[in-house]
Design an enzyme around this catalytic site. Sequence first.
Site, PDB file in Angstrom:
ATOM      1  N   GLN A   6       0.837  -1.209   0.000  1.00  0.00           N
ATOM      2  CA  GLN A   6       0.000   0.000   0.000  1.00  0.00           C
ATOM      3  C   GLN A   6       0.873   1.261   0.000  1.00  0.00           C
ATOM      4  O   GLN A   6       1.869   1.324   0.717  1.00  0.00           O
ATOM      5  CB  GLN A   6      -0.901   0.003   1.243  1.00  0.00           C
ATOM      6  CG  GLN A   6      -1.814  -1.200   1.348  1.00  0.00           C
ATOM      7  CD  GLN A   6      -3.013  -1.101   0.416  1.00  0.00           C
ATOM      8  OE1 GLN A   6      -3.207  -0.108  -0.277  1.00  0.00           O
ATOM      9  NE2 GLN A   6      -3.822  -2.143   0.383  1.00  0.00           N
ATOM     10  N   CYS A  39     -10.314  -0.963  -4.212  1.00  0.00           N
ATOM     11  CA  CYS A  39      -9.863   0.353  -4.674  1.00  0.00           C
ATOM     12  C   CYS A  39     -10.738   0.845  -5.821  1.00  0.00           C
ATOM     13  O   CYS A  39     -10.406   1.827  -6.473  1.00  0.00           O
ATOM     14  CB  CYS A  39      -8.393   0.300  -5.067  1.00  0.00           C
ATOM     15  SG  CYS A  39      -8.026  -1.013  -6.230  1.00  0.00           S
TER      16      CYS A  39
HETATM   17  N1  SAH Z   1      -3.870  -7.190   0.506  1.00  0.00           N
HETATM   18  C1  SAH Z   1      -2.617  -6.660   0.078  1.00  0.00           C
HETATM   19  C2  SAH Z   1      -2.483  -6.510  -1.440  1.00  0.00           C
HETATM   20  C3  SAH Z   1      -3.653  -5.931  -2.179  1.00  0.00           C
HETATM   21  S1  SAH Z   1      -3.353  -5.455  -3.848  1.00  0.00           S
HETATM   22  C4  SAH Z   1      -2.305  -5.363   0.786  1.00  0.00           C
HETATM   23  O1  SAH Z   1      -3.148  -4.796   1.466  1.00  0.00           O
HETATM   24  O2  SAH Z   1      -1.170  -4.891   0.674  1.00  0.00           O
HETATM   25  C5  SAH Z   1      -3.898  -6.822  -4.758  1.00  0.00           C
HETATM   26  C6  SAH Z   1      -2.934  -7.970  -4.766  1.00  0.00           C
HETATM   27  O3  SAH Z   1      -3.546  -9.026  -5.536  1.00  0.00           O
HETATM   28  C7  SAH Z   1      -1.597  -7.706  -5.423  1.00  0.00           C
HETATM   29  O4  SAH Z   1      -0.572  -8.128  -4.551  1.00  0.00           O
HETATM   30  C8  SAH Z   1      -1.613  -8.559  -6.691  1.00  0.00           C
HETATM   31  O5  SAH Z   1      -0.342  -9.057  -7.041  1.00  0.00           O
HETATM   32  C9  SAH Z   1      -2.548  -9.682  -6.294  1.00  0.00           C
HETATM   33  N2  SAH Z   1      -3.275 -10.374  -7.380  1.00  0.00           N
HETATM   34  C10 SAH Z   1      -3.662  -9.887  -8.571  1.00  0.00           C
HETATM   35  N3  SAH Z   1      -4.372 -10.800  -9.246  1.00  0.00           N
HETATM   36  C11 SAH Z   1      -4.451 -11.910  -8.474  1.00  0.00           C
HETATM   37  C12 SAH Z   1      -5.072 -13.191  -8.608  1.00  0.00           C
HETATM   38  N4  SAH Z   1      -5.749 -13.497  -9.706  1.00  0.00           N
HETATM   39  N5  SAH Z   1      -4.956 -14.067  -7.614  1.00  0.00           N
HETATM   40  C13 SAH Z   1      -4.263 -13.759  -6.491  1.00  0.00           C
HETATM   41  N6  SAH Z   1      -3.657 -12.564  -6.287  1.00  0.00           N
HETATM   42  C14 SAH Z   1      -3.741 -11.644  -7.272  1.00  0.00           C
END
Ligand code: SAH
Length: 452
Positions: free
Chosen positions: A282, A409
């Site tokens: 984040q 988001c």
């Molecule tokens: N919960 C975390 C990250 C949120 S951002 C935080 O708060 O920091 C969304 C995340 O989903 C990213 O890390 C991205 O790499 C991952 N992502 C994107 N597509 C995905 C999928 N199909 N399956 C699993 N993770 C995925």
Amino acid sequence: MKKILLDELITINDINSDGVGVGKRECGKTIFVKGAVVGDVVEVGIIKESKNYDVATVENIVTPSEWRVDCDCPAFNRCGGCVYRNISYEKELELKYNIVKNALKRIGKTNAQLEGITSDSEFDYRNKVQYPISTNKNEELVFGYYANHTHEVVPHTSCKLQSDDFSRAASAFIEKAKELGMTAYDEKTGKGLLRHLVMRRTHDGKMSFMVVVNAKKLENWNVLLDAVRNSGVDVVSFSVNSNMKNTNVIVGERAEVMWGECGIVEELCGKRFSISPMSFYQVNRKMTEKLYNKVKEYAKLEKGETLLDLYCGIGTIGLCVANNDNTLVGVEIIPDAVKNAEYNAALNGRNEENTVFVCGDASVGVNTVTKKFGKCDVIIVDPPRKGLSEEVINETLRAQPKRIVYVSCNPATLARDVEIYEKNGYICESASAFDLFPRTGHVETIVCLNKQ
Ligand code: SAH
């Protein structure tokens, strides 16, 4: 088309996510007015007409909006970052609150009440910057930001949303690259070397610096590193990412750490997290702490319960929300992030027996947790802007958890998915908005879906 001056006044009553004022013509047609803000009464010139709406620019502000403030950024309107820089922050928060409220009501058709919008400092919050590198008219290397909806680089050396360390480090890099006769990548020809600088900085000034290049490796990286370190920025990690594909995706698959640590270590909610340059993290630390506290409140995880954290990144949400007596399973698609999550679990004293991080699509989560631990009490999802896939929604429904906490988001895709959950036995009981990205068009939302 030639600009047509309109002989009626337009009252601006909204702003869209690109920061363009929205009003209605006397005939009832919607009109988008560039340069106008909500509350302005303006004379306009139409530059584009279509069946359902017109696009115009401001010719004259007849009555300025009471929410107008002087914009303090020379790149505003050219750089694609800020949207609300010329209205007060209070008004921006009100507009964002309404965006989320309307999405939940109109798209989600839910009765959930939006609690409010939480905010913090409007400036100096970004901990990550991705500068594209390009050349200016004089064929000199420049770095900056992409202009709205284009890949034209607006040179930009000071941005109030972030620490000056980012531009200081980037300037030092670019000056040295010029001396070395390096070239910028050109999307049209697919030629040229330097593509992006990706930097991340802890709240106390430690920086990871990654160069994305259109080559297998970067010659003279040590000379460039010295230049960056001599700029006075506390660089602790330097890596090179190779991206030789002609794509919009900024980073290639692999990054090689050339010097220093594998990334940075940041403190969040009283815990410590190692973050590699390739992982998602984040961008706004103070607001993330507030966001995660709300996730914890909504998750209401009880002793011995099992938490599934989908789209877990480097593990932050799960590790902040779960206690050591809770089983924690996280799923994430980026391999480097999963490695970070495993390391972060150990760093924060979690037991290996009840902690699992899986690299894969979010749809594998429910199977993993039920096979290994026999139950799934609470699920947290935090997907990218496009929201949840049908498969992930079906899997989470199949698990029948007590509650699902959805962090998003993008209010529109969140609302779309809320409607599906409400049709399938879950009720959206609480919702809360968080301004993680002040001055930009983005806003974060959390909702809690309880099993009926
Ligand atoms: N919960 C975390 C990250 C949120 S951002 C935080 O708060 O920091 C969304 C995340 O989903 C990213 O890390 C991205 O790499 C991952 N992502 C994107 N597509 C995905 C999928 N199909 N399956 C699993 N993770 C995925």
